[in-house]
Enzyme design. Structure first.
Site, mmCIF file in Angstrom:
data_model
loop_
_atom_site.group_PDB
_atom_site.id
_atom_site.type_symbol
_atom_site.label_atom_id
_atom_site.label_comp_id
_atom_site.label_asym_id
_atom_site.label_seq_id
_atom_site.Cartn_x
_atom_site.Cartn_y
_atom_site.Cartn_z
ATOM 1 N N ASP A 39 11.087 24.569 8.693
ATOM 2 C CA ASP A 39 11.585 25.561 9.655
ATOM 3 C C ASP A 39 11.880 26.857 8.910
ATOM 4 O O ASP A 39 12.863 27.543 9.174
ATOM 5 C CB ASP A 39 12.828 25.034 10.377
ATOM 6 N N ASP B 183 19.586 25.861 6.301
ATOM 7 C CA ASP B 183 19.126 25.074 7.447
ATOM 8 C C ASP B 183 18.028 24.093 7.035
ATOM 9 O O ASP B 183 16.908 24.138 7.553
ATOM 10 C CB ASP B 183 18.620 26.047 8.527
HETATM 11 N N1 LIG Z 1 26.453 28.411 3.887
HETATM 12 C C1 LIG Z 1 26.524 29.408 4.742
HETATM 13 N N2 LIG Z 1 27.207 30.533 4.443
HETATM 14 C C2 LIG Z 1 27.284 31.555 5.318
HETATM 15 N N3 LIG Z 1 26.699 31.550 6.539
HETATM 16 C C3 LIG Z 1 26.005 30.456 6.895
HETATM 17 C C4 LIG Z 1 25.878 29.343 6.025
HETATM 18 N N4 LIG Z 1 25.137 28.395 6.643
HETATM 19 C C5 LIG Z 1 24.811 28.914 7.831
HETATM 20 N N5 LIG Z 1 25.323 30.143 8.005
HETATM 21 C C6 LIG Z 1 25.185 31.016 9.197
HETATM 22 O O1 LIG Z 1 25.065 30.222 10.340
HETATM 23 C C7 LIG Z 1 23.802 30.444 10.980
HETATM 24 C C8 LIG Z 1 23.240 29.129 11.511
HETATM 25 O O2 LIG Z 1 23.075 28.209 10.451
HETATM 26 P P1 LIG Z 1 21.898 27.160 10.456
HETATM 27 O O3 LIG Z 1 20.613 27.888 10.577
HETATM 28 O O4 LIG Z 1 22.094 26.273 9.291
HETATM 29 O O5 LIG Z 1 22.245 26.340 11.770
HETATM 30 P P2 LIG Z 1 21.399 26.036 13.092
HETATM 31 O O6 LIG Z 1 22.194 25.206 13.981
HETATM 32 O O7 LIG Z 1 20.056 25.566 12.738
HETATM 33 O O8 LIG Z 1 21.277 27.406 13.755
HETATM 34 P P3 LIG Z 1 20.049 27.918 14.586
HETATM 35 O O9 LIG Z 1 19.813 26.935 15.673
HETATM 36 O O10 LIG Z 1 20.550 29.258 15.017
HETATM 37 O O11 LIG Z 1 18.904 27.979 13.596
HETATM 38 C C9 LIG Z 1 22.942 31.084 9.922
HETATM 39 O O12 LIG Z 1 21.963 31.910 10.465
HETATM 40 C C10 LIG Z 1 23.948 31.877 9.129
HETATM 41 O O13 LIG Z 1 24.206 33.090 9.771
HETATM 42 MG MG LIG Z 2 18.893 28.097 11.593
#
Ligand SMILES: Nc1ncnc2c1ncn2[C@@H]1O[C@H](COP(=O)(O)OP(=O)(O)OP(=O)(O)O)[C@@H](O)[C@H]1O
Ligand SMILES: [Mg+2]
Length: 261
Positions: free
Chosen positions: A194, A211
């Site tokens: 992804d 992610d």
């Molecule tokens: N370790 C981290 N430190 C700071 N911000 C983070 C971190 N992990 C995630 N984020 C923030 O949270 C958002 C979503 O995280 P992630 O992509 O892991 O989750 P997701 O549920 O897959 O979200 P999405 O469905 O929007 O892709 C990221 O785009 C980022 O802005």
């Molecule tokens: Mg994401």
């Protein structure tokens, strides 16, 4: 609920009060709060408080399709990110595509909760593997059921932006590094699956891959398809900076190299 999660009545009442305070403090309306912090998740979170992993939840960073991310602080004052896989709004079919075909994960998943736990476990394992490989990802710190605690990427006040929302000062260097990460992962038989400028954070001029819950091993029947898509997403994004990578060529080179080694 397992026995270690069975807390006393007194605890539950306290938890109820604290959860209301928490909802207010992190500025979430009751409905969203209830969706993320169902009773079981609250109990699990309270365990992370009592075992010294967390001291306080600071603010929500993001509400994604499958998880909520919060900024939190540890008792030692370290800033961390807490990813909570939600129990609602989950696209099971999507998730199952990735879990099925991956021998590292248990089959015959029975319940909704099982899937969330497996998903968090998968993200934690992938983060650990990538971190060990030297790929820049948030360092994994702890996993408890559907909750993953990891290194926080960002400043005291604000989480790092996604690559898609910044103009990197040296796009060529970022492109080269991201491609090097993809290559390194592939050589370790992993595909992100992804990868896009949405799942790369940009902090202090460096890209951080995030992610990684859906990353798959090369044994996965769709691994090469995912790799192709990942490469395409990256190449497409960097075109606006005049970087004309050839994803098909990179794909061919990559897959040839590993097969012959
Ligand atoms: N370790 C981290 N430190 C700071 N911000 C983070 C971190 N992990 C995630 N984020 C923030 O949270 C958002 C979503 O995280 P992630 O992509 O892991 O989750 P997701 O549920 O897959 O979200 P999405 O469905 O929007 O892709 C990221 O785009 C980022 O802005
Ligand atoms: Mg994401």
């Amino acid at each position: 609920m397992s026995s270690d999660e069975l807390l006393s009545d007194r605890w539950l009442k306290k938890l109820d009060r604290t959860s209301q305070e928490l909802a207010q403090r992190i500025g979430m309306d009751r409905k969203t709060f209830g969706e993320v912090f169902d009773k079981t998740t609250l109990l699990r979170l309270s365990k992370l408080f009592s075992d010294g992993t967390l001291q306080q939840m600071d603010f929500p960073i993001s509400t994604g399709k499958e998880a909520n991310i919060f900024r939190a602080t540890t008792p030692k004052g370290k800033l961390v990110a807490v990813k909570i896989y939600r129990t609602s709004n989950l696209t099971f079919k999507h998730i199952l595509t990735y879990i099925e075909g991956d021998p590292r994960f248990k089959h015959n998943i029975k319940s909704h909760r099982d899937i969330l736990d497996e998903w968090a476990k998968k993200e934690f394992k992938n983060l650990s593997r990538l971190h060990e490989l030297g790929i820049r990802v948030p360092a994994p710190l702890k996993r408890l059921h559907n909750i993953v605690v990891m290194e926080y990427i960002g400043t005291k006040d604000k989480a790092a932006p996604m690559l898609k929302d910044v103009d990197p000062p040296d796009p060529k260097a970022v492109y080269t590094e991201v491609m090097a990460f993809v290559t390194k992962m592939y050589k370790d038989r992993l595909v992100h699956a992804d990868l896009s400028p949405f799942n790369i954070l940009f902090y202090r001029r460096k890209p951080y891959i995030i992610d990684v819950g859906q990353a798959v091993l090369l044994d996965h029947p769709q691994a090469l398809e995912f790799l192709k898509r990942d490469l395409k997403n990256i190449v497409r994004y960097f075109q606006k900076y005049g970087i004309n990578g050839d994803d098909e060529k990179i794909y061919a080179r990559l897959t040839k190299k590993v097969k012959s080694s």
